[in-house]
Design an enzyme around this catalytic site. Structure first.
Site, PDB file in Angstrom:
ATOM      1  N   ARG A  63       7.606 -38.860  50.305  1.00 59.35           N
ATOM      2  CA  ARG A  63       7.396 -39.169  49.249  1.00 59.35           C
ATOM      3  C   ARG A  63       9.602 -39.792  49.408  1.00 59.35           C
ATOM      4  O   ARG A  63       9.933 -40.465  48.592  1.00 59.35           O
ATOM      5  CB  ARG A  63       7.466 -39.037  47.931  1.00 59.35           C
ATOM      6  CG  ARG A  63       6.279 -39.085  47.170  1.00 59.35           C
ATOM      7  CD  ARG A  63       6.107 -38.264  46.189  1.00 59.35           C
ATOM      8  NE  ARG A  63       6.121 -36.677  45.906  1.00 59.35           N
ATOM      9  CZ  ARG A  63       5.459 -35.982  46.476  1.00 59.35           C
ATOM     10  NH1 ARG A  63       4.687 -36.188  47.034  1.00 59.35           N
ATOM     11  NH2 ARG A  63       6.092 -34.499  46.802  1.00 59.35           N
ATOM     12  N   GLU A 100       8.271 -20.319  48.569  1.00 59.03           N
ATOM     13  CA  GLU A 100       7.491 -18.893  47.940  1.00 59.03           C
ATOM     14  C   GLU A 100       6.559 -18.530  48.461  1.00 59.03           C
ATOM     15  O   GLU A 100       6.914 -17.063  48.259  1.00 59.03           O
ATOM     16  CB  GLU A 100       6.501 -19.565  45.809  1.00 59.03           C
ATOM     17  CG  GLU A 100       6.817 -18.516  45.071  1.00 59.03           C
ATOM     18  CD  GLU A 100       6.124 -19.127  43.843  1.00 59.03           C
ATOM     19  OE1 GLU A 100       6.110 -20.190  43.989  1.00 59.03           O
ATOM     20  OE2 GLU A 100       5.942 -18.842  42.951  1.00 59.03           O
TER      21      GLU A 100
HETATM   22  P1  AMP Z   1      12.347 -27.995  46.881  1.00 63.44           P
HETATM   23  O1  AMP Z   1      12.719 -27.389  48.528  1.00 63.44           O
HETATM   24  O2  AMP Z   1      11.834 -26.594  46.011  1.00 63.44           O
HETATM   25  O3  AMP Z   1      13.380 -28.729  46.236  1.00 63.44           O
HETATM   26  O4  AMP Z   1      11.106 -29.401  46.825  1.00 63.44           O
HETATM   27  C1  AMP Z   1      11.202 -30.235  46.968  1.00 63.44           C
HETATM   28  C2  AMP Z   1      10.611 -31.186  47.273  1.00 63.44           C
HETATM   29  O5  AMP Z   1       8.164 -30.642  47.695  1.00 63.44           O
HETATM   30  C3  AMP Z   1      10.118 -32.709  47.218  1.00 63.44           C
HETATM   31  O6  AMP Z   1       9.983 -32.945  48.529  1.00 63.44           O
HETATM   32  C4  AMP Z   1       9.080 -32.930  45.904  1.00 63.44           C
HETATM   33  O7  AMP Z   1       8.308 -34.119  46.173  1.00 63.44           O
HETATM   34  C5  AMP Z   1       8.499 -31.443  46.421  1.00 63.44           C
HETATM   35  N1  AMP Z   1       8.479 -31.306  44.895  1.00 63.44           N
HETATM   36  C6  AMP Z   1       9.173 -30.304  44.316  1.00 63.44           C
HETATM   37  N2  AMP Z   1       8.133 -29.598  42.719  1.00 63.44           N
HETATM   38  C7  AMP Z   1       8.402 -30.920  42.558  1.00 63.44           C
HETATM   39  C8  AMP Z   1       7.851 -31.378  41.491  1.00 63.44           C
HETATM   40  N3  AMP Z   1       7.985 -30.568  40.100  1.00 63.44           N
HETATM   41  N4  AMP Z   1       6.911 -32.509  40.663  1.00 63.44           N
HETATM   42  C9  AMP Z   1       6.789 -33.571  42.261  1.00 63.44           C
HETATM   43  N5  AMP Z   1       7.581 -33.119  43.507  1.00 63.44           N
HETATM   44  C10 AMP Z   1       7.865 -31.918  43.599  1.00 63.44           C
END
Ligand code: AMP
Length: 176
Positions: A63, A100
């Site tokens: 995305r 996780e």
């Molecule tokens: P993080 O590594 O936990 O910061 O997760 C970020 C990545 O996971 C991004 O590429 C987001 O597209 C996806 N992502 C994580 N949580 C969500 C959420 N609640 N809604 C949409 N996309 C998410």
């Protein structure tokens, strides 16, 4: 007609318990399907970064490619994809990061950047910060020192921003 940030926020669809129980998934496709909102968002991001001399926008699969490529075009910068494992055809740098449960990794072509580049890393959303930290580590492998980070959406309650190196400026358009 003028668009407001509240209108942009309201255009992002919330899907409870996707892709698993307890996650409130922010579906940005409902924002991008409206050209007025898409245009407004690209313009807001452009205005924030236009005077920083960005030479490369690095978008994170998948995305992060949507706004990232439009933004690169607006900033007269090149676009570089960071991809999931096994997708890039030439020589790569790889960086693993913890999830996780278990771990994952991201990849970039070894000839994608040079140390003189001013890099803007873009992803659609900041949650815990693990993904973007892996992207920063990849960009640093080139000796790049001038790095900025942008998200369309930031989930403030997960405090992902606190995990990002303090000398890398982070800016998000929409906060939940
Ligand atoms: P993080 O590594 O936990 O910061 O997760 C970020 C990545 O996971 C991004 O590429 C987001 O597209 C996806 N992502 C994580 N949580 C969500 C959420 N609640 N809604 C949409 N996309 C998410």
């Amino acid at each position: 007609m003028e668009i407001t940030l509240q209108e942009v926020k309201d255009s992002i669809r919330n899907i409870p318990n996707f892709p698993k129980e307890g996650i409130q998934f922010k579906d940005v496709s409902t924002a991008f399907k409206d050209n007025r909102i898409f245009k407004f968002v690209v313009n807001e991001l452009r205005n924030h970064y236009i005077n920083l001399g960005i030479t490369k926008v690095v978008g994170i699969e998948s995305r992060g490619f949507i706004l990232g490529s439009s933004l690169a075009n607006e900033l007269h910068a090149g676009f570089i994809p960071i991809r999931k494992p096994g997708k890039l055809p030439a020589e790569i740098f790889s960086q693993s990061y913890d999830l996780e449960y278990g771990s994952d990794s991201l990849e970039i072509h070894t000839d994608a950047l040079s140390k003189e580049d001013v890099v803007l890393i873009h992803d659609d959303l900041l949650a815990t910060g693990g993904t973007v930290n892996a992207a920063v580590d990849l960009v640093k492998k080139f000796g790049v020192t001038n790095i900025h980070i942008n998200f369309f959406v930031e989930l403030d309650f997960l405090h992902g921003r606190d995990r990002i190196l303090s000398n890398v400026p982070v800016w998000s358009l929409i906060h939940f």
